[in-house]
Design a protein around this motif. Structure first.
Motif, PDB file in Angstrom:
ATOM      1  N   ILE A 124     -39.105 -50.841  53.894  1.00 14.54           N
ATOM      2  CA  ILE A 124     -37.726 -50.378  53.692  1.00 14.54           C
ATOM      3  C   ILE A 124     -37.717 -48.898  53.320  1.00 14.54           C
ATOM      4  O   ILE A 124     -36.899 -48.119  53.827  1.00 14.54           O
ATOM      5  CB  ILE A 124     -37.023 -51.230  52.606  1.00 14.54           C
ATOM      6  N   THR A 128     -35.758 -46.025  55.490  1.00 15.11           N
ATOM      7  CA  THR A 128     -34.635 -45.278  54.898  1.00 15.11           C
ATOM      8  C   THR A 128     -34.914 -43.781  54.806  1.00 15.11           C
ATOM      9  O   THR A 128     -34.070 -43.038  54.307  1.00 15.11           O
ATOM     10  CB  THR A 128     -34.260 -45.854  53.519  1.00 15.11           C
ATOM     11  N   GLN A 129     -36.076 -43.346  55.309  1.00 15.69           N
ATOM     12  CA  GLN A 129     -36.274 -41.903  55.520  1.00 15.69           C
ATOM     13  C   GLN A 129     -35.301 -41.382  56.574  1.00 15.69           C
ATOM     14  O   GLN A 129     -34.980 -40.192  56.593  1.00 15.69           O
ATOM     15  CB  GLN A 129     -37.681 -41.621  56.031  1.00 15.69           C
ATOM     16  N   ILE A 133     -29.622 -44.346  57.767  1.00 11.20           N
ATOM     17  CA  ILE A 133     -30.146 -45.705  57.643  1.00 11.20           C
ATOM     18  C   ILE A 133     -30.360 -46.006  56.163  1.00 11.20           C
ATOM     19  O   ILE A 133     -31.248 -45.448  55.523  1.00 11.20           O
ATOM     20  CB  ILE A 133     -31.465 -45.889  58.427  1.00 11.20           C
ATOM     21  N   GLY A 134     -29.502 -46.873  55.638  1.00  2.17           N
ATOM     22  CA  GLY A 134     -29.622 -47.275  54.242  1.00  2.17           C
ATOM     23  C   GLY A 134     -30.400 -48.564  54.106  1.00  2.17           C
ATOM     24  O   GLY A 134     -30.947 -49.096  55.080  1.00  2.17           O
ATOM     25  N   ARG A 135     -30.425 -49.086  52.894  1.00  4.56           N
ATOM     26  CA  ARG A 135     -31.204 -50.295  52.629  1.00  4.56           C
ATOM     27  C   ARG A 135     -30.745 -51.467  53.501  1.00  4.56           C
ATOM     28  O   ARG A 135     -31.566 -52.195  54.043  1.00  4.56           O
ATOM     29  CB  ARG A 135     -31.106 -50.665  51.147  1.00  4.56           C
ATOM     30  N   SER A 137     -29.278 -51.571  56.480  1.00  5.27           N
ATOM     31  CA  SER A 137     -29.708 -51.438  57.880  1.00  5.27           C
ATOM     32  C   SER A 137     -31.204 -51.678  58.022  1.00  5.27           C
ATOM     33  O   SER A 137     -31.667 -52.294  58.996  1.00  5.27           O
ATOM     34  CB  SER A 137     -29.358 -50.047  58.415  1.00  5.27           C
ATOM     35  N   ALA A 138     -31.979 -51.202  57.047  1.00 11.00           N
ATOM     36  CA  ALA A 138     -33.426 -51.413  57.079  1.00 11.00           C
ATOM     37  C   ALA A 138     -33.748 -52.898  56.937  1.00 11.00           C
ATOM     38  O   ALA A 138     -34.622 -53.435  57.644  1.00 11.00           O
ATOM     39  CB  ALA A 138     -34.100 -50.619  55.964  1.00 11.00           C
TER      40      ALA A 138
END
Length: 205
Positions: A124, A128-129, A133-135, A137-138
């Motif tokens: 995750i 999220t780099q 894309i946040g948590r 979506s990951a």
């Protein structure tokens, strides 16, 4: 690929043996269908394209991108396109920034979708780099594209509503409470997450 039908059944039934409310909901709602996505950068690119727009608008943008870049959409090719070309495909300045962030990480070798860390939290953190894309979506990527069995997207509204409904709670649990509710369900929380979405859409529950 995502969790198979057999893996979903095994996970839900395993938790149901210690959580009667899950077993009862399974009797009423039945098993969910598998949710499977393609592994790789295109799936997250599609996530970026679909953010904050309708399904129809996202599909239109995706078709235009395919026409411009080809079905494989090599990240190098997207990076080579200028702002106006991508804007003609429907990508706003913000979406272009997110898409370029994803492609730059892939091209630089900083993000390898064939070798994400085995530890879910580490994976995750890598995903999220990517800008945009946040948590959540990951987590969805790891659950649907990699079939990781213990992903529990506790911040998802439908998961919160669904698990609250299954457990007979009067109010929707918070993200923190939703996370705590599933503590004893590891390593099958991914199956239960998919089951909560299934139950969320079931009026019998």
């Amino acid at each position: 690929m995502g969790l198979s039908a057999a893996a979903l059944r095994d996970g839900i039934e395993h938790v149901g043996r210690s959580e009667p409310a899950i077993a009862r909901a399974l009797e009423i709602a039945g098993l969910p269908e598998p949710r499977i996505r393609e592994r790789g950068y295109r799936t997250l690119l599609r996530t970026i394209v679909g953010q904050q727009v309708s399904v129809a608008a996202a599909a239109s943008m995706w078709r235009k991108l395919e026409a411009e870049l080809g079905e494989d959409m090599p990240p190098e090719d997207l990076l080579a396109r200028d702002f106006d070309t991508l804007r003609a495909c429907g990508l706003s300045r913000q979406k272009q920034g997110y898409a370029r962030s994803l492609c730059e990480l892939v091209v630089a070798g900083a993000l390898d979708f064939d070798a994400l860390p085995a530890d879910d939290e580490d994976a995750i953190a890598q995903l999220t780099q990517i800008k945009g894309i946040g948590r959540w979506s990951a987590e969805i990527y790891l659950l649907f594209a990699e079939g990781r069995p213990d992903i529990w997207p506790a911040g998802d509204l439908a998961v919160q509503v669904g698990i609250g409904r299954i457990l007979g709670m009067e109010e929707r649990p918070s993200e923190k409470a939703t996370r705590a509710l599933a503590d004893g369900w590891s390593p099958h929380r991914g199956s239960i997450a998919i089951f909560t979405w299934h139950c969320y859409n079931n009026p019998a529950l």
